[in-house]
Scaffold this active site. Structure first.
Site, PDB file in Angstrom:
ATOM      1  N   ASP A 107       5.392 -11.012   4.406  1.00 63.04           N
ATOM      2  CA  ASP A 107       3.983 -10.908   3.577  1.00 63.04           C
ATOM      3  C   ASP A 107       3.145 -12.213   4.286  1.00 63.04           C
ATOM      4  OD1 ASP A 107       2.294 -11.885   1.695  1.00 63.04           O
ATOM      5  OD2 ASP A 107       3.700 -12.297   0.043  1.00 63.04           O
ATOM      6  N   VAL A 108       2.198 -11.232   4.622  1.00 62.93           N
ATOM      7  CA  VAL A 108       1.002 -11.998   5.205  1.00 62.93           C
ATOM      8  C   VAL A 108       0.546 -13.361   4.633  1.00 62.93           C
ATOM      9  CG1 VAL A 108       0.442  -9.930   6.500  1.00 62.93           C
ATOM     10  CG2 VAL A 108      -0.658 -10.617   4.687  1.00 62.93           C
ATOM     11  N   SER A 121       2.133   0.166   7.906  1.00 63.69           N
ATOM     12  CA  SER A 121       3.311   1.372   7.472  1.00 63.69           C
ATOM     13  C   SER A 121       2.363   2.523   6.991  1.00 63.69           C
ATOM     14  CB  SER A 121       4.181   0.784   6.238  1.00 63.69           C
ATOM     15  OG  SER A 121       3.629   0.475   5.267  1.00 63.69           O
ATOM     16  N   ARG A 122       1.239   2.348   6.418  1.00 61.64           N
ATOM     17  CA  ARG A 122       0.539   3.350   5.931  1.00 61.64           C
ATOM     18  C   ARG A 122      -0.968   3.349   6.091  1.00 61.64           C
ATOM     19  NH1 ARG A 122       1.245   2.640  -0.655  1.00 61.64           N
ATOM     20  NH2 ARG A 122      -0.771   1.725  -0.776  1.00 61.64           N
ATOM     21  N   SER A 150     -14.576  -4.873   5.190  1.00 60.19           N
ATOM     22  CA  SER A 150     -15.097  -3.557   4.364  1.00 60.19           C
ATOM     23  C   SER A 150     -16.585  -3.826   4.307  1.00 60.19           C
ATOM     24  CB  SER A 150     -14.366  -3.527   3.036  1.00 60.19           C
ATOM     25  OG  SER A 150     -14.988  -2.827   2.191  1.00 60.19           O
ATOM     26  N   ASN A 162      -4.873  -6.013   9.334  1.00 55.69           N
ATOM     27  CA  ASN A 162      -5.115  -4.967   8.282  1.00 55.69           C
ATOM     28  C   ASN A 162      -4.720  -4.782   6.798  1.00 55.69           C
ATOM     29  OD1 ASN A 162      -5.923  -1.788   7.678  1.00 55.69           O
ATOM     30  ND2 ASN A 162      -3.778  -2.003   7.526  1.00 55.69           N
ATOM     31  N   TYR A 188     -12.101  -8.500  -4.878  1.00 51.26           N
ATOM     32  CA  TYR A 188     -11.901  -8.029  -3.378  1.00 51.26           C
ATOM     33  C   TYR A 188     -13.178  -8.225  -2.404  1.00 51.26           C
ATOM     34  CZ  TYR A 188     -11.226  -3.969  -0.196  1.00 51.26           C
ATOM     35  OH  TYR A 188     -10.959  -2.896   0.796  1.00 51.26           O
ATOM     36  N   GLY A 215       0.255  -4.646   7.710  1.00 50.62           N
ATOM     37  CA  GLY A 215      -0.028  -3.509   6.909  1.00 50.62           C
ATOM     38  C   GLY A 215      -0.040  -2.201   7.493  1.00 50.62           C
ATOM     39  N   ALA A 255     -15.398 -10.506  -2.428  1.00 53.49           N
ATOM     40  CA  ALA A 255     -15.234 -11.805  -2.160  1.00 53.49           C
ATOM     41  C   ALA A 255     -14.323 -12.180  -0.709  1.00 53.49           C
ATOM     42  CB  ALA A 255     -15.069 -12.883  -3.165  1.00 53.49           C
TER      43      ALA A 255
HETATM   44  P1  NAD Z   1      -3.136   0.696   1.582  1.00 52.03           P
HETATM   45  O1  NAD Z   1      -2.760   0.535   0.190  1.00 52.03           O
HETATM   46  O2  NAD Z   1      -2.934   2.514   2.085  1.00 52.03           O
HETATM   47  O3  NAD Z   1      -2.093   0.140   2.864  1.00 52.03           O
HETATM   48  C1  NAD Z   1      -2.058  -1.286   2.796  1.00 52.03           C
HETATM   49  C2  NAD Z   1      -1.045  -1.790   3.685  1.00 52.03           C
HETATM   50  O4  NAD Z   1      -0.997  -3.223   3.453  1.00 52.03           O
HETATM   51  C3  NAD Z   1       0.623  -1.370   3.294  1.00 52.03           C
HETATM   52  O5  NAD Z   1       1.112  -0.959   4.515  1.00 52.03           O
HETATM   53  C4  NAD Z   1       1.022  -2.339   2.592  1.00 52.03           C
HETATM   54  O6  NAD Z   1       2.532  -2.630   2.865  1.00 52.03           O
HETATM   55  C5  NAD Z   1       0.390  -3.721   3.302  1.00 52.03           C
HETATM   56  N1  NAD Z   1       0.130  -4.844   2.676  1.00 52.03           N
HETATM   57  C6  NAD Z   1      -0.322  -5.144   1.515  1.00 52.03           C
HETATM   58  N2  NAD Z   1      -0.003  -6.419   0.939  1.00 52.03           N
HETATM   59  C7  NAD Z   1       0.658  -7.094   2.110  1.00 52.03           C
HETATM   60  C8  NAD Z   1       1.081  -8.377   2.441  1.00 52.03           C
HETATM   61  N3  NAD Z   1       0.724  -9.353   1.397  1.00 52.03           N
HETATM   62  N4  NAD Z   1       1.641  -8.616   3.592  1.00 52.03           N
HETATM   63  C9  NAD Z   1       1.894  -7.495   4.550  1.00 52.03           C
HETATM   64  N5  NAD Z   1       1.333  -6.187   4.148  1.00 52.03           N
HETATM   65  C10 NAD Z   1       0.804  -6.027   3.004  1.00 52.03           C
HETATM   66  O7  NAD Z   1      -4.342   0.520   2.299  1.00 52.03           O
HETATM   67  P2  NAD Z   1      -5.594   1.056   3.137  1.00 52.03           P
HETATM   68  O8  NAD Z   1      -6.478   1.916   2.454  1.00 52.03           O
HETATM   69  O9  NAD Z   1      -4.981   1.683   4.389  1.00 52.03           O
HETATM   70  O10 NAD Z   1      -6.344  -0.040   3.633  1.00 52.03           O
HETATM   71  C11 NAD Z   1      -6.089  -1.086   4.882  1.00 52.03           C
HETATM   72  C12 NAD Z   1      -7.119  -1.997   5.104  1.00 52.03           C
HETATM   73  O11 NAD Z   1      -8.432  -1.411   4.986  1.00 52.03           O
HETATM   74  C13 NAD Z   1      -7.334  -3.152   3.780  1.00 52.03           C
HETATM   75  O12 NAD Z   1      -7.635  -4.228   4.294  1.00 52.03           O
HETATM   76  C14 NAD Z   1      -8.339  -2.596   3.055  1.00 52.03           C
HETATM   77  O13 NAD Z   1      -8.884  -3.773   2.113  1.00 52.03           O
HETATM   78  C15 NAD Z   1      -9.349  -2.221   3.899  1.00 52.03           C
HETATM   79  N6  NAD Z   1     -10.135  -0.997   3.602  1.00 52.03           N
HETATM   80  C16 NAD Z   1      -9.940   0.038   3.064  1.00 52.03           C
HETATM   81  C17 NAD Z   1     -10.771   0.990   2.496  1.00 52.03           C
HETATM   82  C18 NAD Z   1     -10.489   2.384   1.884  1.00 52.03           C
HETATM   83  O14 NAD Z   1     -11.598   2.912   1.264  1.00 52.03           O
HETATM   84  N7  NAD Z   1      -9.343   2.766   1.877  1.00 52.03           N
HETATM   85  C19 NAD Z   1     -12.129   0.877   2.904  1.00 52.03           C
HETATM   86  C20 NAD Z   1     -12.665  -0.422   3.320  1.00 52.03           C
HETATM   87  C21 NAD Z   1     -11.701  -1.258   3.822  1.00 52.03           C
END
Ligand code: NAD
Length: 244
Positions: free
Chosen positions: A61-62, A11-12, A140, A88, A154, A9, A156
Site C-alpha cells: 500500500d503506497v 497491475s492494470r 490528472s 501511478n 480527487y 499501481g 484536490a
Molecule cells: P485503475 O483503477 O485501473 O488502477 C489503479 C491501480 O492502482 C491498481 O493497480 C491498484 O491496485 C493500484 N492502487 C490503488 N490504490 C493503491 C495503493 N494504496 N497502493 C498501491 N497501489 C494502489 O486506475 P487507472 O485509471 O489506470 O488510473 C491510474 C492513475 O491515473 C491514477 O492515479 C488515476 O488517478 C490517474 N488518472 C486516471 C484517469 C482515467 O480516466 N482513468 C485520468 C486521469 C488520471
C-alpha cells in the site's frame, strides 16, 4: 545491466500499460499493486514471456510508510537500483458532495498525494546516491481544471500531486528530473461504472472525440521519463484536446 522501472499501481490500467512500455524498451520492471493478485501475476507472466526482461511483483500500500520502505528495499535487493519511478497508484471514490466523509477524503489524499510523496522520498535516496534518476507523477487534468464539484476530493489530491512535483523537482535538482503527466479521460477500470450517456457527453467535449487508450498515456510517460532530458518540473497534459 538492464535499467529498472518501478510503477506503483502497475497491475492494470495506465500502470499496466507503463509496465508494458518500459519492458518493451528493455527495462526490468516492478509491478506494485494493492489488490487483485491474479492480475499482477498474469501481467508478470505476460511480460516475461513477451520481452527479455525480468518482472517483480510487490503487493504494498503506497499510503503505508513501512510497506513502502520494504518495497523499495526489496527492489534494491533484487535489481540493485531504480532508474525510473512512475507514481501511478490512485483512487477515486464516487459520491455526491453531501455524502462525502472525512474518512473517504483522507483515503483519497493518503493514496494519491501522500503515497506519491512516500514512494518518491524512499526511491530518491537511492537516485540521489547514484546522482541520476527520473520520477513521473501521474496527476490528472482534474488537478488543473474544475469540472465537477462532486470530485473535489480527487481533484484536490491531484492538484496536490502537481504542487508536489514542482517542489520535488526543486529539491532533487540537478540529479533527478521530476515531472507530472496529467491525463484527461482514459478508458480503464476506474471509469467502468460510468453511464454510457455521460461518456458520450464527455467525448463530445474532447477535440479527438474519444477517451484515451492507456497505451497512449504510457507512451508519453516513457518519453517524459526517459527521453525528454530537458523537461523538468513540468506538468504535461495528455487529454486529446479538452478545455482548449
Ligand atoms: P485503475 O483503477 O485501473 O488502477 C489503479 C491501480 O492502482 C491498481 O493497480 C491498484 O491496485 C493500484 N492502487 C490503488 N490504490 C493503491 C495503493 N494504496 N497502493 C498501491 N497501489 C494502489 O486506475 P487507472 O485509471 O489506470 O488510473 C491510474 C492513475 O491515473 C491514477 O492515479 C488515476 O488517478 C490517474 N488518472 C486516471 C484517469 C482515467 O480516466 N482513468 C485520468 C486521469 C488520471
Amino acid at each position: 545491466m538492464s535499467k529498472v522501472c518501478l510503477v506503483t499501481g502497475g497491475s492494470r490500467g495506465i500502470g499496466a500499460a507503463c509496465i508494458k512500455e518500459f519492458a518493451k524498451n528493455g527495462y526490468n520492471v516492478v509491478i506494485n499493486y494493492v489488490n487483485d493478485d491474479l492480475s499482477a501475476n498474469l501481467l508478470k507472466t505476460e511480460i516475461e514471456n513477451n520481452y527479455k526482461v525480468k518482472a517483480l511483483i510487490i503487493k504494498a500500500d503506497v499510503a503505508n510508510e513501512i510497506e513502502v520502505k520494504n518495497m523499495v528495499e526489496k527492489v534494491i535487493n533484487t535489481f540493485g537500483s531504480i532508474d525510473i519511478l512512475v507514481n501511478n497508484a490512485g483512487i477515486a471514490i464516487d459520491t455526491t458532495l453531501e455524502d462525502k466523509t472525512k474518512e473517504n477524503f483522507r483515503k483519497i489524499l493518503d493514496t494519491n498525494l501522500i503515497g506519491t510523496f512516500l514512494v518518491s522520498r524512499e526511491v530518491a535516496k537511492y537516485m540521489l546516491n547514484k546522482k541520476s534518476g527520473s520520477i513521473i507523477n501521474v496527476s490528472s487534468t482534474n488537478g488543473i481544471d474544475t469540472n465537477y464539484p462532486e470530485s473535489l476530493d480527487y481533484d484536490a489530491s491531484k492538484a496536490g500531486v502537481i504542487s508536489l512535483t514542482k517542489n520535488l523537482a526543486k529539491a532533487y535538482h540537478p540529479y533527478i528530473r521530476v515531472n507530472s503527466v496529467a491525463p484527461g479521460w482514459v478508458m480503464t477500470d476506474m471509469n467502468k461504472e460510468l453511464d454510457k450517456d455521460f461518456i458520450k457527453n464527455e467525448e463530445s467535449k474532447i477535440l479527438l472525440g474519444r477517451f484515451a487508450d492507456p497505451s497512449e498515456i504510457a507512451k508519453v510517460i516513457y518519453f517524459v521519463g526517459v527521453e525528454a532530458s530537458y523537461i523538468n518540473g513540468s506538468i504535461i497534459r495528455v487529454d486529446g484536446g479538452e478545455n482548449v
